[in-house]
Design an enzyme around this catalytic site. Structure first.
Site, mmCIF file in Angstrom:
data_model
loop_
_atom_site.group_PDB
_atom_site.id
_atom_site.type_symbol
_atom_site.label_atom_id
_atom_site.label_comp_id
_atom_site.label_asym_id
_atom_site.label_seq_id
_atom_site.Cartn_x
_atom_site.Cartn_y
_atom_site.Cartn_z
ATOM 1 N N ALA A 5 0.932 -1.088 0.236
ATOM 2 C CA ALA A 5 -0.230 0.197 -0.436
ATOM 3 C C ALA A 5 1.022 1.396 -0.555
ATOM 4 O O ALA A 5 0.413 2.867 0.082
ATOM 5 C CB ALA A 5 -1.392 -0.386 1.245
ATOM 6 N N ASP A 6 2.323 1.216 -0.388
ATOM 7 C CA ASP A 6 2.925 1.980 0.235
ATOM 8 C C ASP A 6 2.911 3.478 -1.023
ATOM 9 O O ASP A 6 3.176 2.738 -2.104
ATOM 10 C CB ASP A 6 4.671 2.180 -0.130
ATOM 11 C CG ASP A 6 5.604 3.233 0.145
ATOM 12 O OD1 ASP A 6 5.733 3.249 1.511
ATOM 13 O OD2 ASP A 6 6.089 3.488 -0.608
ATOM 14 N N VAL A 7 2.558 5.015 -1.109
ATOM 15 C CA VAL A 7 2.045 5.655 -1.389
ATOM 16 C C VAL A 7 3.541 5.736 -2.235
ATOM 17 O O VAL A 7 4.043 6.078 -3.933
ATOM 18 C CB VAL A 7 1.838 6.974 -1.248
ATOM 19 C CG1 VAL A 7 1.416 7.699 -2.342
ATOM 20 C CG2 VAL A 7 0.457 6.068 -0.287
ATOM 21 N N LEU A 66 6.167 4.066 -2.748
ATOM 22 C CA LEU A 66 6.346 3.007 -3.765
ATOM 23 C C LEU A 66 5.632 2.460 -5.876
ATOM 24 O O LEU A 66 5.484 2.770 -6.574
ATOM 25 C CB LEU A 66 6.147 1.997 -3.539
ATOM 26 C CG LEU A 66 5.724 0.066 -4.284
ATOM 27 C CD1 LEU A 66 7.364 -0.004 -5.361
ATOM 28 C CD2 LEU A 66 5.245 -0.808 -4.050
#
Length: 312
Positions: A266-268, A270
């Site tokens: 869920a890393d923005v 990334l």
DNA sequence: GCCCAGGGTTATA
DNA sequence: TATAACCATGGG
């Protein structure tokens, strides 16, 4: 083949208390410095004259170390100051072990660089020798994860600085102040208002105090987590903790517990990195990311870390 | 003033 | 199990 930490081969030089570590190849000091220099608001280490200065809490004492490398073959670790009465072999070993973990020297990058994935090829060529810089201290890693939830990185650094400079430990040396992350004991003794006063949200304050209390009560520790055996079990343990969701659990697995396959999906950061390297008009969907990551199996953490460098 | 940011929990279907 | 609403705060 991994490179396990082996204190018996450490080479210390007197009288300057300098350790030389022959680093596993490939290793690039410059890309690591690049990562460590990404924020001018970092408070837990300082980069100066291409040396990294960091204050390490070792039991009741503090050690200020300076790390650098000129040739990418040897990492020099100098003990600038030690607050204890004598630099025992145990202290030296703790310092060496910290650096080993910090730079992830245990990992052999060769298989990662051999992955045949177009996205990975781009970033491994751009940041060759970059290692997944860790956060060896579990409380610091979990706190940094919680702080970084749903806020921009610049503000996250500001919050961390306020927390560290209010409740952390410091050492004055050579006209500089060096800081170490607060202990769980110190944070567990606070009230949520102590943190909301620093502009933490009520939730973040609650989560941080909760994690600190679990650690002071002996219900959560790095050793305990690692003893659970496999990374899936560690992730489940982390997910049981209030405030720790899939992103934070995988962030901690990646930066502290050293699961190379940890994947903060869920890393923005990334998402934006993928958008950038692929030249997309919008951030890719989670389903698309899962598909893209099929070529990263076993190295999702390293892939994520390298992709972060595309943006910051 | 608006959208975004290294998400998580709770409520609802 | 899956999706939506809510949270709260500063950066740009």
């Amino acid at each position: 083949m991994p490179n396990p930490f082996n204190p018996s081969v450490l080479k210390w030089h007197e009288p300057t208390s300098t350790l030389s570590i022959a680093v596993p190849q490939p290793f690039g000091y410059e890309p690591n410095i690049g990562y460590l220099s990404r924020s001018t608001n970092e408070c837990l280490f300082a980069v100066d004259n291409s040396s990294i200065y960091k204050l390490l809490p070792l039991g009741d004492n503090l050690a200020l170390i300076a790390v650098n490398s000129e040739d990418d073959l040897v990492l020099h670790v100098r003990i600038v100051h030690y607050s204890g009465t004598s630099l025992t072999s145990e202290v030296r070993e703790d310092i060496a072990r910290y650096v080993w973990e910090w730079f992830d020297l245990e990992t052999d990058l060769a298989p990662f660089y051999a992955m045949e994935d177009p996205i990975l090829r781009q970033v491994t060529e751009a940041f060759r020798g970059l290692r997944l810089m860790g956060i060896p201290d579990l409380f610091e890693a979990m706190s940094w994860g919680i702080i970084g939830q749903q806020i921009n990185l610049a503000f996250a650094y500001t919050l961390k600085r306020r927390l560290v400079e209010t409740f952390g430990t410091s050492l004055e040396w050579g006209g500089q102040t060096y800081w170490a992350f607060p202990t769980p004991e110190r944070i567990a003794a606070l009230t949520p208002e102590d943190l909301t006063l620093l502009q933490f949200t009520g939730k973040k304050a609650e989560y941080l105090l909760g994690v600190a209390k679990l650690m002071t009560q002996g219900e959560l520790s790095k050793k305990g987590l690692l003893a659970t055996g496999d990374f899936a079990a560690m992730e489940q343990e982390l997910l049981r903790i209030r405030g720790i969701g899939p992103w934070t659990a995988n962030y901690v697995l990646m930066r502290c517990l050293r699961n190379p396959a940890a994947f903060p999906l869920a890393d923005v950061g990334l998402h934006n990195a993928l958008k950038h390297v692929l030249g997309l008009d919008a951030k890719p969907s989670l389903a698309q990311i899962r598909q893209l990551a099929e070529g990263w199996q076993g190295w999702e953490a390293y892939a994520t870390f390298y992709l972060w460098r595309v943006l910051y």
